[in-house]
Scaffold this motif. Structure first.
Motif, PDB file in Angstrom:
ATOM      1  N   VAL A  37      -6.947   0.230   5.401  1.00 19.46           N
ATOM      2  CA  VAL A  37      -5.769  -0.641   5.243  1.00 19.46           C
ATOM      3  C   VAL A  37      -5.550  -1.462   6.527  1.00 19.46           C
ATOM      4  O   VAL A  37      -5.293  -2.665   6.468  1.00 19.46           O
ATOM      5  CB  VAL A  37      -4.499   0.184   4.892  1.00 19.46           C
ATOM      6  CG1 VAL A  37      -3.273  -0.708   4.870  1.00 19.46           C
ATOM      7  CG2 VAL A  37      -4.652   0.866   3.547  1.00 19.46           C
ATOM      8  N   PHE A  74       0.820  -1.216   0.000  1.00 22.53           N
ATOM      9  CA  PHE A  74       0.000   0.000   0.000  1.00 22.53           C
ATOM     10  C   PHE A  74       0.857   1.270   0.000  1.00 22.53           C
ATOM     11  O   PHE A  74       0.334   2.339   0.303  1.00 22.53           O
ATOM     12  CB  PHE A  74      -0.922  -0.006   1.224  1.00 22.53           C
ATOM     13  CG  PHE A  74      -2.090  -0.935   1.093  1.00 22.53           C
ATOM     14  CD1 PHE A  74      -3.238  -0.551   0.406  1.00 22.53           C
ATOM     15  CD2 PHE A  74      -2.050  -2.207   1.620  1.00 22.53           C
ATOM     16  CE1 PHE A  74      -4.312  -1.411   0.276  1.00 22.53           C
ATOM     17  CE2 PHE A  74      -3.115  -3.077   1.490  1.00 22.53           C
ATOM     18  CZ  PHE A  74      -4.254  -2.685   0.814  1.00 22.53           C
ATOM     19  N   SER A 122       2.402   4.632  -0.849  1.00 22.33           N
ATOM     20  CA  SER A 122       1.775   5.694  -1.643  1.00 22.33           C
ATOM     21  C   SER A 122       2.507   5.986  -2.945  1.00 22.33           C
ATOM     22  O   SER A 122       1.889   6.354  -3.941  1.00 22.33           O
ATOM     23  CB  SER A 122       1.721   6.978  -0.809  1.00 22.33           C
ATOM     24  OG  SER A 122       1.142   6.724   0.421  1.00 22.33           O
ATOM     25  N   TRP A 154      -2.307   6.241   0.769  1.00 19.09           N
ATOM     26  CA  TRP A 154      -3.019   5.355   1.686  1.00 19.09           C
ATOM     27  C   TRP A 154      -2.848   5.725   3.145  1.00 19.09           C
ATOM     28  O   TRP A 154      -3.786   5.629   3.932  1.00 19.09           O
ATOM     29  CB  TRP A 154      -2.544   3.904   1.489  1.00 19.09           C
ATOM     30  CG  TRP A 154      -2.899   3.349   0.153  1.00 19.09           C
ATOM     31  CD1 TRP A 154      -2.090   3.231  -0.934  1.00 19.09           C
ATOM     32  CD2 TRP A 154      -4.181   2.844  -0.262  1.00 19.09           C
ATOM     33  NE1 TRP A 154      -2.772   2.685  -1.992  1.00 19.09           N
ATOM     34  CE2 TRP A 154      -4.061   2.430  -1.609  1.00 19.09           C
ATOM     35  CE3 TRP A 154      -5.418   2.700   0.363  1.00 19.09           C
ATOM     36  CZ2 TRP A 154      -5.120   1.891  -2.328  1.00 19.09           C
ATOM     37  CZ3 TRP A 154      -6.463   2.148  -0.347  1.00 19.09           C
ATOM     38  CH2 TRP A 154      -6.324   1.757  -1.676  1.00 19.09           C
ATOM     39  N   MET A 164      -0.579  -1.789  -4.933  1.00 15.30           N
ATOM     40  CA  MET A 164      -2.010  -1.491  -4.989  1.00 15.30           C
ATOM     41  C   MET A 164      -2.295  -0.274  -5.865  1.00 15.30           C
ATOM     42  O   MET A 164      -3.227  -0.292  -6.668  1.00 15.30           O
ATOM     43  CB  MET A 164      -2.564  -1.242  -3.571  1.00 15.30           C
ATOM     44  CG  MET A 164      -2.498  -2.434  -2.649  1.00 15.30           C
ATOM     45  SD  MET A 164      -3.132  -3.956  -3.338  1.00 15.30           S
ATOM     46  CE  MET A 164      -4.868  -3.630  -3.369  1.00 15.30           C
ATOM     47  N   ASN A 165      -1.491   0.774  -5.697  1.00 15.07           N
ATOM     48  CA  ASN A 165      -1.688   1.961  -6.545  1.00 15.07           C
ATOM     49  C   ASN A 165      -1.496   1.611  -8.008  1.00 15.07           C
ATOM     50  O   ASN A 165      -2.243   2.070  -8.879  1.00 15.07           O
ATOM     51  CB  ASN A 165      -0.702   3.070  -6.135  1.00 15.07           C
ATOM     52  CG  ASN A 165      -1.286   3.972  -5.069  1.00 15.07           C
ATOM     53  OD1 ASN A 165      -2.500   4.089  -4.954  1.00 15.07           O
ATOM     54  ND2 ASN A 165      -0.439   4.591  -4.283  1.00 15.07           N
TER      55      ASN A 165
END
Lengths: 420, 301
Positions: free
Chosen positions: B170, B137, B139, B160, B144-145
């Motif tokens: 999260v 996660f 940023s 996140w 995930m991004n």
């Protein structure tokens, strides 16, 4: 040089002779987070070796505790009535221990030993309730490390002030492959983790704008135009994603060393990380574009007040070795960092470490401007203060608040903390 | 009375002595490592003490810590965060745990591997799992991004851990991922204890799969469900490492649970008395919650 070192060794040996006779078979406990650190850890090892050589029959039991668990461990040791004899603490946490009366006042020891601490960087921080309770072991100043190749590609000069830094940071923040994800950042700051580090990162901008958390008298000075300007700058850097978000300090340093960040202001500890990074050959150092640079005291050495008198004397001998000209000089060489002692001979370090003079210059600039991470008047509530500053700054960015309002809120909350 | 006869633990009237004697070390140990610290903690919560020290004189009795606690916005926020976590994570763990338990209870090719995979998150050390999720996660460079952007769900990266709602989400995801295998394992054990005859009889009577689940499986699992629910809720209530490593309680205290608040006050701000008061309140809530749930579990049979 040799003669003076020999003279110091002789003096120390003679001085320690009386205490040595009393201390056969003793073990002094020394807990530190720096045991395995390259350079500084080796230096502590050399101090211990010297101490044991000059104090036959006395051993030092040196234990490593991770920095993350350090305050908890020391608190537990002191609370359980089993403090380490040699007390090694971060300069932002010793105040709570001193406030409980757990650190031995050193004024008498310093006076008796005629230890000259004039000009000793950051030593003022060790004065607690008008008594000296520790000796400062590191005071640092920030420099600028930059990726020369990235700057050259954009036709940029090394920034020399905030305006140039901002322009460069904007130009160097890029999505290199057009996938919507930024691959290269203009600069890098920690925005996750502890309040103390978050505050240090912000101080690059607040100090340059002329702001201070408090004045010399300990009065909170956050609600000022200078601090508002500093907060605005921090908001710009973070909100405009000129720095990667939500990374810890170590991760940001590694990204810089690997060529994913173009400009980074940091302390002497960045150099060994750069040496192991992928962009090692592209990175150069210069003076920080921010004036005064961020600087501060790092760690201190003291004596636990609850240990037997004989042990206190031995710990003082240990401190004397660590603060001697000989070992302050070797600190510069082994630690590749300017020592706090103004009398240390750093010529060998200058020869071995190419940027050493720059480190000295940065440290001096920060020390001359009396910069420290621990604001006057807020020492005892430093952790709470730093947490508050971090949270209000995050609120400013997340909720897009006016820095003027944020400064006023911080001022009010800091004053309330002081009155606790 | 002769000395030997007095110490004769084989005599019927002395047999309970032997039992007590054998239990004594355990009782002593429990007293030392549970009861004594508990007593110290309760005692500290009624003193105005910063860094506590056991050999120091007791400070005067005060209820200031509790008064400050109940007047503190941070405390009520931590209660609310903890409550939300308990509800969301426990529900998530139960739904996922039940689904996976039902899945791996069936016979199919690769059942053993499936069981292993279901249990795997339970075996991964908590801190390692959290560090992996922190990178997923991340940023700036997180997977995930990248997935969200590639799927066209967002056009720019999500921060996140800079958004209160995103970071809370999260934390929930990681806690559910880490906690559901326990539910799954417990329920699987429960499922395997249900006699097959119940299902065969229901099939003969024409009961659908849904009816069998509602009328046989779930009622038979109730004792296990009750105990598992209590254990999962207590785990969520007191879990510290996932939140601490992932968000540290931030941003803006969005993930600051009672356990994080206790740690911060004790070892971040060195306010042991105040931290003890939070600990005592947490303990009381845990005792009441578990007592209520354990007491109710058998009734549901």
């Amino acid at each position: 040089m040799f003669l003076s070192a020999a003279a110091v060794a002789l003096a120390l040996t003679a001085g320690f002779a009386s205490s040595t006779a009393l201390a056969q078979g003793k073990v002094l406990k020394f807990v530190s987070w720096q045991k395995d650190e390259r350079g500084v850890g080796d230096w502590w090892g050399s101090v211990i070796k010297e101490f044991e050589a000059t104090h036959p029959g006395v051993k030092i039991e040196w234990t490593k505790v991770e920095r993350g668990a350090y305050a908890d461990t020391m608190t537990t040791l002191f609370a359980g009535g089993k403090p380490p004899d040699i007390v090694h603490l971060a300069s932002f946490e010793f105040q709570k221990f001193a406030d409980n009366g757990w650190l031995e006042p050193l004024d008498g020891y310093i006076k008796d030993a005629k230890l000259d601490m004039k000009g000793w960087a950051g030593q003022d921080t060790c004065v607690f309730n008008k008594q000296i309770v520790c000796t400062m072991m590191l005071y640092f100043g920030y420099f600028l490390a930059y990726n020369e190749e990235m700057l050259r590609k954009e036709g940029l000069e090394v920034p020399k002030n905030y305006a140039e830094f901002l322009v460069a940071a904007r130009k160097l923040t890029k999505d290199l492959n057009g996938d919507g994800i930024i691959d290269q950042f203009g600069t890098g700051h920690e925005t996750k983790g502890g309040g103390g580090q978050y505050m240090s990162e912000m101080m690059n901008y607040t100090l340059d704008a002329g702001g201070r958390w408090s004045n010399d008298a300990g009065k909170v000075t956050i609600d000022t135009p200078e601090m508002v300007e500093g907060l605005s700058r921090w908001k710009t850097i973070v909100k405009d994603s000129l720095t990667p978000r939500d990374l810890a300090a170590g991760e940001v340093r590694q990204m810089f060393a690997d060529g994913k960040i173009a400009l980074k202001t940091d302390g002497p500890w960045l150099w060994p990380i750069i040496q192991k990074g992928k962009a090692k050959d592209q990175i150069k150092l210069a003076m920080s574009p921010f004036s005064p640079p961020v600087g501060g005291s790092s760690n201190v050495l003291g004596i636990a007040s609850d240990i037997p008198k004989d042990n206190k004397k031995l710990v003082w001998d240990f401190i004397q070795i660590a603060t001697s000209d000989k070992f302050q000089s070797s600190y510069a060489t082994l630690g590749a960092s300017p020592p706090p002692s103004p009398r240390a001979d750093v010529s060998a370090a200058s020869k071995e470490t190419p940027h050493f003079d720059l480190l000295v210059q940065a440290t001096k600039a920060a020390a001359d401007a009396k910069v420290d991470r621990i604001p006057k008047g807020l020492e005892l509530v430093f952790n709470e203060f730093a947490k508050m500053v971090m949270e209000e700054s995050q609120r400013m960015i997340i909720q897009d608040l006016d820095p003027k309002i944020v400064a006023a809120t911080m001022q009010r909350k800091a004053e309330a903390l002081q009155k606790q | 009375m002769p000395r030997a006869a007095f110490l004769d633990l084989a005599r019927p009237s002395r047999r309970h002595w032997l039992g007590n004697l054998l239990l004594a070390p355990a009782v002593l140990l429990i007293g030392l490592i549970i009861v004594y610290p508990l007593f110290v903690s309760v005692d500290l919560s009624f003193q105005n003490v910063n860094i506590a020290r056991l050999d120091q004189a007791r400070r005067p009795f005060t209820t200031a810590n509790y008064e400050r606690l109940f007047a503190s916005e941070d405390f009520w926020n931590a209660c609310w965060v903890t409550f939300k976590l308990v509800i969301i994570v426990s529900t998530g763990c139960f739904l996922l745990g039940m689904a996976t338990a039902l899945l791996v209870n069936n016979r199919f090719k690769g059942q053993a591997l499936a069981r292993l995979l279901v249990a795997l998150p339970w075996a991964v050390p908590e801190v390692i799992a959290v560090v992996i999720f922190a990178w997923l996660f991340d940023s700036s460079f997180g997977l995930m991004n990248w997935i969200f952007i590639k799927l066209g769900l967002v056009d720019t990266t999500i921060n996140w851990f800079s958004s209160p709602s995103a970071s809370f989400a999260v934390v929930c995801v990681v806690m559910i991922w880490k906690g559901y295998p326990f539910v799954s394992i417990m329920l699987l054990a429960g499922l395997q204890s249900i006699p097959e005859d119940f299902y065969n009889a229901a099939r003969v009577d024409g009961a659908s799969a849904w009816q069998r689940l509602l009328n046989i499986t779930i009622p038979s699992l109730m004792p296990v469900l009750g105990v598992t629910l209590v254990l999962v809720m207590l785990w969520v209530f007191r879990d510290f490492s996932i939140i601490y490593v992932l968000t540290g309680g931030g941003p803006l205290k969005a993930t600051q649970s009672l356990s994080i608040m206790t740690y911060e006050q004790a070892f971040g701000f060195f306010k042991m008395g105040y931290a003890s008061a939070i600990g005592v309140i947490t303990l009381i809530v845990c005792i009441i919650a578990s007592r209520l749930m354990i007491a109710r579990a058998p009734d549901t049979m």
